[in-house]
Write an enzyme that holds these catalytic residues in place. Structure first.
Site, PDB file in Angstrom:
ATOM      1  N   ASN A  71      -7.220   4.642   9.340  1.00  0.00           N
ATOM      2  CA  ASN A  71      -6.685   3.478  10.043  1.00  0.00           C
ATOM      3  C   ASN A  71      -6.709   3.635  11.552  1.00  0.00           C
ATOM      4  OD1 ASN A  71      -4.751   5.474   9.093  1.00  0.00           O
ATOM      5  ND2 ASN A  71      -3.197   4.306  10.166  1.00  0.00           N
TER       6      ASN A  71
ATOM      7  N   SER B 273      -3.779  -2.794  -0.402  1.00  0.00           N
ATOM      8  CA  SER B 273      -2.696  -3.640   0.113  1.00  0.00           C
ATOM      9  C   SER B 273      -3.296  -4.966   0.557  1.00  0.00           C
ATOM     10  CB  SER B 273      -2.039  -2.923   1.300  1.00  0.00           C
ATOM     11  OG  SER B 273      -1.115  -3.778   1.915  1.00  0.00           O
ATOM     12  N   ALA B 274      -2.756  -6.091   0.045  1.00  0.00           N
ATOM     13  CA  ALA B 274      -3.409  -7.386   0.238  1.00  0.00           C
ATOM     14  C   ALA B 274      -3.435  -7.875   1.686  1.00  0.00           C
ATOM     15  CB  ALA B 274      -2.727  -8.436  -0.641  1.00  0.00           C
ATOM     16  N   HIS B 275      -2.414  -7.483   2.481  1.00  0.00           N
ATOM     17  CA  HIS B 275      -2.351  -8.103   3.814  1.00  0.00           C
ATOM     18  C   HIS B 275      -3.412  -7.572   4.783  1.00  0.00           C
ATOM     19  CE1 HIS B 275      -0.139  -5.011   6.349  1.00  0.00           C
ATOM     20  NE2 HIS B 275       0.189  -4.551   5.163  1.00  0.00           N
TER      21      HIS B 275
ATOM     22  N   CYS C 243       2.589   1.356  12.492  1.00  0.00           N
ATOM     23  CA  CYS C 243       3.904   1.934  12.214  1.00  0.00           C
ATOM     24  C   CYS C 243       4.385   2.821  13.361  1.00  0.00           C
ATOM     25  CB  CYS C 243       3.842   2.778  10.932  1.00  0.00           C
ATOM     26  SG  CYS C 243       2.979   1.953   9.604  1.00  0.00           S
TER      27      CYS C 243
ATOM     28  N   THR D  83      10.262  -7.221 -11.855  1.00  0.00           N
ATOM     29  CA  THR D  83       9.640  -8.508 -12.167  1.00  0.00           C
ATOM     30  C   THR D  83       8.404  -8.722 -11.304  1.00  0.00           C
ATOM     31  OG1 THR D  83      11.788  -9.388 -12.767  1.00  0.00           O
ATOM     32  CG2 THR D  83      10.073 -11.008 -12.240  1.00  0.00           C
TER      33      THR D  83
ATOM     34  N   GLY E 150       0.825  -1.212   0.000  1.00  0.00           N
ATOM     35  CA  GLY E 150       0.000   0.000   0.000  1.00  0.00           C
ATOM     36  C   GLY E 150       0.855   1.255   0.000  1.00  0.00           C
ATOM     37  N   THR E 151       1.961   1.219   0.728  1.00  0.00           N
ATOM     38  CA  THR E 151       2.847   2.384   0.805  1.00  0.00           C
ATOM     39  C   THR E 151       3.371   2.730  -0.585  1.00  0.00           C
ATOM     40  OG1 THR E 151       3.489   1.791   3.058  1.00  0.00           O
ATOM     41  CG2 THR E 151       4.984   3.255   1.870  1.00  0.00           C
TER      42      THR E 151
ATOM     43  N   GLN F 268      -7.498   0.519   4.236  1.00  0.00           N
ATOM     44  CA  GLN F 268      -8.309   0.012   5.354  1.00  0.00           C
ATOM     45  C   GLN F 268      -9.728  -0.341   4.929  1.00  0.00           C
ATOM     46  OE1 GLN F 268      -7.428  -0.839   8.431  1.00  0.00           O
ATOM     47  NE2 GLN F 268      -5.321  -0.124   8.272  1.00  0.00           N
TER      48      GLN F 268
HETATM   49  N1  PLP Z   1      -2.431   3.204   4.188  1.00  0.00           N
HETATM   50  C1  PLP Z   1      -3.150   2.864   5.261  1.00  0.00           C
HETATM   51  C2  PLP Z   1      -4.418   3.578   5.555  1.00  0.00           C
HETATM   52  C3  PLP Z   1      -2.707   1.847   6.107  1.00  0.00           C
HETATM   53  O1  PLP Z   1      -3.417   1.530   7.189  1.00  0.00           O
HETATM   54  C4  PLP Z   1      -1.485   1.193   5.797  1.00  0.00           C
HETATM   55  C5  PLP Z   1      -0.951   0.150   6.686  1.00  0.00           C
HETATM   56  O2  PLP Z   1      -1.093   0.190   7.892  1.00  0.00           O
HETATM   57  C6  PLP Z   1      -0.791   1.578   4.642  1.00  0.00           C
HETATM   58  C7  PLP Z   1      -1.289   2.586   3.856  1.00  0.00           C
HETATM   59  C8  PLP Z   1       0.482   0.935   4.257  1.00  0.00           C
HETATM   60  O3  PLP Z   1       0.261  -0.318   3.647  1.00  0.00           O
HETATM   61  P1  PLP Z   1       1.447  -1.370   3.528  1.00  0.00           P
HETATM   62  O4  PLP Z   1       1.620  -1.969   4.888  1.00  0.00           O
HETATM   63  O5  PLP Z   1       0.969  -2.380   2.544  1.00  0.00           O
HETATM   64  O6  PLP Z   1       2.629  -0.646   3.059  1.00  0.00           O
END
Ligand code: PLP
Length: 392
Positions: free
Chosen positions: A155, A203-205, A330, A241, A72-73, A183
């Site tokens: 989040n 973001s898949a996780h 984070c 890749t 996601g980042t 989220q």
């Molecule tokens: N954006 C939001 C709102 C999130 O909650 C998070 C992860 O906590 C991210 C971005 C970052 O995603 P990733 O962990 O896949 O880098």
């Protein structure tokens, strides 16, 4: 010892075993590089194409509008950097309009661009519930705005933003609209036509998929430059890749989540509301943070507690087998008040006492019972220890 209770699904979710099963052949059997022209490469490419089509069906877009990334980042970075780089290449001024309540993947990226690339940044005000209003956006939009970035759901406090309205306002000024939907995925509709967005990050996780894979939806015709350069993968927007197993896993996880969205959301809401009602009625000096009811994420309960230092409470809960968070994963271990809560108008001392509980597919009524039984006493103990330390 009783089984630990995991209430930190906003930080990450376990990978669904059906997702793991779908991924496995792509590590050892179909291991070709999708960019290779031989049969091994073509098999891998077919898997990527199928994943892209599945995801496009859920986002209601064309498969070519999906750009696979590593998380996601990275998706947020590509949206912000890509849009301002493209504007600068055309000799236009560049400005990002966003809010301090965004995830650091957006807010720190905006700050860095402002510091090094001469990009203007406008910080939007947010309401006490963490909402960016269409009125506030229209008051702060300027003709030099390249991109407006407002997250779909927060989040830390779970507030759902009025994305469609905000996108409409951004478009009246000719700006692009990006939403970080990390989220929201797995809980809210991701129909990009209904949302009216140009760019959307996932973001898949966060939805029972694997860690290390994400995507950026890029509306056809959006002027974007890659933030990671090299090969021509992903229509020249993301070199590197393809991670075939993880992309297959992300598509499978999204498919599972959206084949069952209403039932999942209803189940989450029931546990969320038990937590919110139970905690507000049994703990003194507590306030719900973020929006109530339908305007907050179905799985998300968050609070501030007077006279509590969040890390002490989290340690206490962990010793009692409950995994919770104070907000963004984070920031755990960082005793600074959350910028999200400060931007919502909470005083620093209160913002330091934040607690986030996010339920998931494996949460049970017994888990909620245990949290409601343990939390009031845990809060009391942490307050007493703090009082004793202050009076020393
Ligand atoms: N954006 C939001 C709102 C999130 O909650 C998070 C992860 O906590 C991210 C971005 C970052 O995603 P990733 O962990 O896949 O880098």
């Amino acid at each position: 010892m009783t089984k630990p209770i995991y209430l930190d699904h906003a930080a990450t979710t376990p990978t669904d075993p059906r997702v793991v099963e779908a991924m496995l052949p792509y590590f050892t059997e179909t291991y070709g590089n999708p960019s290779s022209t031989h049969r091994f490469g073509r098999s891998a490419e077919r898997a990527i194409n199928t994943a892209r089509e599945t995801i496009a069906g859920i986002l209601n877009c064309s498969p070519q509008e999906i750009v696979f990334t590593s998380c996601g980042t990275e998706s947020d970075n590509l949206a912000l950097r890509g849009a301002v780089l493209a504007a600068r290449r055309q000799g236009k001024p560049a400005r990002i309009v966003t809010a301090r309540s965004e995830h650091h993947a957006v807010s720190v990226t905006a700050e860095q661009l402002a510091g090094t690339a001469g990009v203007g940044v406008t910080w939007l005000p947010v309401t006490r519930e963490g909402r960016v209003t269409a009125t506030a956006l229209s008051e702060h939009l300027t003709p030099d705005t390249t991109l407006v970035s407002v997250m779909y759901a927060n989040n830390e406090v779970g507030t759902i933003q009025p994305i469609r309205d905000l996108a409409e306002v951004a478009h009246t000024c000719g700006a692009l609209f990006h939403t970080d939907a990390v989220q929201a995925a797995g809980q809210l509709s991701l129909d990009v036509q209904a949302l009216g967005v140009d760019l959307l990050s996932l973001s898949a996780h966060k939805f029972y998929g694997p860690k290390g894979v994400g995507l950026l939806y890029v509306r056809s015709g959006t002027d974007l430059l890659p933030s990671q350069t090299g090969g021509s993968q992903e229509s020249n927007l993301r070199a590197g890749t393809h991670n075939v197993p993880l992309i297959v896993g992300m598509a499978k996880a999204l498919e599972l989540a959206y084949s069952d969205l209403e039932a999942r959301a209803a189940q989450f809401r029931r546990y969320r509301d038990r937590l919110i009602d139970g905690i507000l009625s049994s703990v003194l000096g507590v306030q719900l943070t973020g929006a109530p009811g339908q305007d907050r994420l179905p799985n998300h309960a968050s609070f501030v507690l007077e006279g509590v230092e969040a890390n002490a409470l989290l340690m206490h809960l962990d010793m009692n087998g409950i995994a919770a968070s104070s907000g963004s994963a984070c920031n755990t271990g960082n005793p600074q008040p959350s910028e999200v809560l400060l931007s919502m108008g909470y005083p620093p001392a209160l913002a330091l006492g934040s607690l986030r509980l996010t339920v998931g597919l494996h949460t049970t009524d017994a888990d909620i019972d245990r949290v409601l039984a343990i939390l009031p006493e845990a809060v009391q103990k942490v307050r007493m220890v703090r009082q004793a330390q202050l009076s020393q």
